[in-house]
Design a protein around this motif. Sequence first.
Motif, mmCIF file in Angstrom:
data_model
loop_
_atom_site.group_PDB
_atom_site.id
_atom_site.type_symbol
_atom_site.label_atom_id
_atom_site.label_comp_id
_atom_site.label_asym_id
_atom_site.label_seq_id
_atom_site.Cartn_x
_atom_site.Cartn_y
_atom_site.Cartn_z
ATOM 1 N N GLU A 83 59.762 41.353 33.350
ATOM 2 C CA GLU A 83 58.516 41.810 32.765
ATOM 3 C C GLU A 83 57.407 41.985 33.959
ATOM 4 N N ILE A 84 57.360 40.667 34.787
ATOM 5 C CA ILE A 84 56.691 40.684 35.816
ATOM 6 C C ILE A 84 56.645 41.792 36.953
ATOM 7 N N PHE A 85 57.890 41.960 37.188
ATOM 8 C CA PHE A 85 58.359 43.057 38.155
ATOM 9 C C PHE A 85 57.941 44.372 37.470
ATOM 10 N N GLU A 86 58.131 44.784 36.207
ATOM 11 C CA GLU A 86 57.707 46.072 35.594
ATOM 12 C C GLU A 86 56.074 45.980 35.739
ATOM 13 N N LEU A 87 55.641 44.986 35.480
ATOM 14 C CA LEU A 87 54.003 45.072 35.486
ATOM 15 C C LEU A 87 53.266 45.349 36.847
ATOM 16 N N ARG A 88 54.097 44.556 38.042
ATOM 17 C CA ARG A 88 53.847 44.720 39.509
ATOM 18 C C ARG A 88 53.905 46.359 39.618
ATOM 19 N N ALA A 89 55.123 46.756 39.198
ATOM 20 C CA ALA A 89 55.321 48.221 39.492
ATOM 21 C C ALA A 89 54.203 49.149 38.926
ATOM 22 N N ILE A 90 53.744 48.842 37.882
ATOM 23 C CA ILE A 90 52.852 49.705 37.365
ATOM 24 C C ILE A 90 51.381 49.522 38.146
ATOM 25 N N LEU A 91 50.948 48.247 38.575
ATOM 26 C CA LEU A 91 49.727 47.899 38.843
ATOM 27 C C LEU A 91 49.876 48.198 40.543
ATOM 28 N N GLU A 92 50.935 47.845 41.449
ATOM 29 C CA GLU A 92 50.824 47.936 42.898
ATOM 30 C C GLU A 92 51.105 49.308 43.162
ATOM 31 N N VAL A 93 51.761 50.282 42.551
ATOM 32 C CA VAL A 93 52.105 51.659 42.927
ATOM 33 C C VAL A 93 50.647 52.373 42.711
ATOM 34 N N SER A 94 50.047 51.967 41.652
ATOM 35 C CA SER A 94 48.394 52.630 41.481
ATOM 36 C C SER A 94 47.836 52.133 42.560
ATOM 37 N N ALA A 95 47.863 51.037 42.918
ATOM 38 C CA ALA A 95 47.087 50.173 44.144
ATOM 39 C C ALA A 95 47.429 51.113 45.509
ATOM 40 N N VAL A 96 48.354 51.094 45.780
ATOM 41 C CA VAL A 96 48.872 51.924 47.186
ATOM 42 C C VAL A 96 48.498 53.315 47.123
ATOM 43 N N GLU A 97 48.404 54.025 45.904
ATOM 44 C CA GLU A 97 48.097 55.403 46.042
ATOM 45 C C GLU A 97 46.516 55.552 46.153
ATOM 46 N N LEU A 98 45.956 54.585 45.408
ATOM 47 C CA LEU A 98 44.491 54.665 45.417
ATOM 48 C C LEU A 98 43.989 54.419 46.910
ATOM 49 N N PHE A 99 44.617 53.203 47.490
ATOM 50 C CA PHE A 99 44.209 53.004 49.043
ATOM 51 C C PHE A 99 44.391 54.132 50.052
ATOM 52 N N LEU A 154 45.509 42.462 38.678
ATOM 53 C CA LEU A 154 46.492 41.721 39.548
ATOM 54 C C LEU A 154 46.249 40.216 39.658
ATOM 55 N N GLU A 155 44.924 39.641 39.733
ATOM 56 C CA GLU A 155 44.496 38.444 39.909
ATOM 57 C C GLU A 155 45.177 37.429 38.795
ATOM 58 N N LEU A 156 45.447 38.348 37.501
ATOM 59 C CA LEU A 156 45.792 37.281 36.487
ATOM 60 C C LEU A 156 47.289 36.892 36.558
ATOM 61 N N ARG A 158 48.762 36.792 39.812
ATOM 62 C CA ARG A 158 48.965 36.347 41.085
ATOM 63 C C ARG A 158 49.674 35.449 41.381
ATOM 64 N N ASP A 159 49.622 34.238 40.736
ATOM 65 C CA ASP A 159 50.163 32.812 40.923
ATOM 66 C C ASP A 159 51.626 33.062 40.542
ATOM 67 N N ARG A 160 52.077 33.819 39.734
ATOM 68 C CA ARG A 160 53.444 33.811 39.380
ATOM 69 C C ARG A 160 54.052 34.795 40.173
ATOM 70 N N ILE A 161 53.245 35.870 40.734
ATOM 71 C CA ILE A 161 53.977 36.649 41.681
ATOM 72 C C ILE A 161 54.234 35.696 42.840
ATOM 73 N N ASP A 162 53.385 34.946 43.536
ATOM 74 C CA ASP A 162 53.602 34.124 44.472
ATOM 75 C C ASP A 162 54.526 33.041 44.366
ATOM 76 N N MET A 163 54.763 32.796 42.934
ATOM 77 C CA MET A 163 55.955 31.721 42.903
ATOM 78 C C MET A 163 57.245 32.309 43.105
ATOM 79 N N LEU A 164 57.394 33.728 42.589
ATOM 80 C CA LEU A 164 58.855 34.306 42.645
ATOM 81 C C LEU A 164 58.915 34.878 44.141
ATOM 82 N N ARG A 165 57.794 35.018 44.841
ATOM 83 C CA ARG A 165 57.821 35.543 46.269
ATOM 84 C C ARG A 165 58.359 34.291 47.198
#
Length: 231
Positions: A83-99, A154-156, A158-165
């Motif tokens: 679920e975390i990776f699914e959420l990351r895909a939604i948010l981070e793909v949007s982020a890089v496109e906007l960047f 993404l901040e909500l 972030r810690d779980r992302i960092d834990m997996l990272r």
Amino acid sequence: MAATSEGVGTLRSRAEARLRAAILNGRFQAGERLVEQSLCDFLGVSRSVLRECLAQLEARGLVESAPFRGFRVVDLGVHTICEIFELRAILEVSAVELFAERANEEEIEALGAAMAVIAESYRTADPAAMIAAKDQYFQLIIRGTRNTELARALELVRDRIDMLRARLLAKKRRRKHSLAEMEALTEALSRRDRIAARLATRNHLERARTELLGMIEARRLGSEEATETGP
């Protein structure tokens, strides 16, 4: 009185940051019970301050509590990880496109410098340095999106992302793959190529998810084998 309150707040913030780092760096392992007195000694704080720190980390998804059993480090299951990776895909793909659309030249240049910091942190394999370097890189991307709600979302997690990272980057093989994936993303963003950035991000997340689930499965099989061959 105000100064005293400010001092307590600063002490709590420092203790919380130190405990967060200790969890992410593996000093406290997934599923490990957190003993209050030991943590008070480790952090140099009172029980009341410690409990405030633990409450904050529970809200951020790093620890969990159970009645009459205290706190423990969360042990994320396969379903939650997916679920975390699914959420990351939604948010981070949007982020890089906007960047790619909105970042200025200084931000693109800064991203290249941040990539160099990531490469150096991978070379030294220092857990804290690797997490800090990747956080810095993605914070630059988030700022470049000019979208505060995306940053908030993404901040909500972030810690779980960092834990997996942290679990992934402990492996030399994953560091090698991650470096190539991040370099591909950085190069795409330097050209403002939205499509290439989207593909690079999806590839990065998919490979990370696959390798992490492989690590979990290998650990499970190893535990089963140890049980079967044990005394």
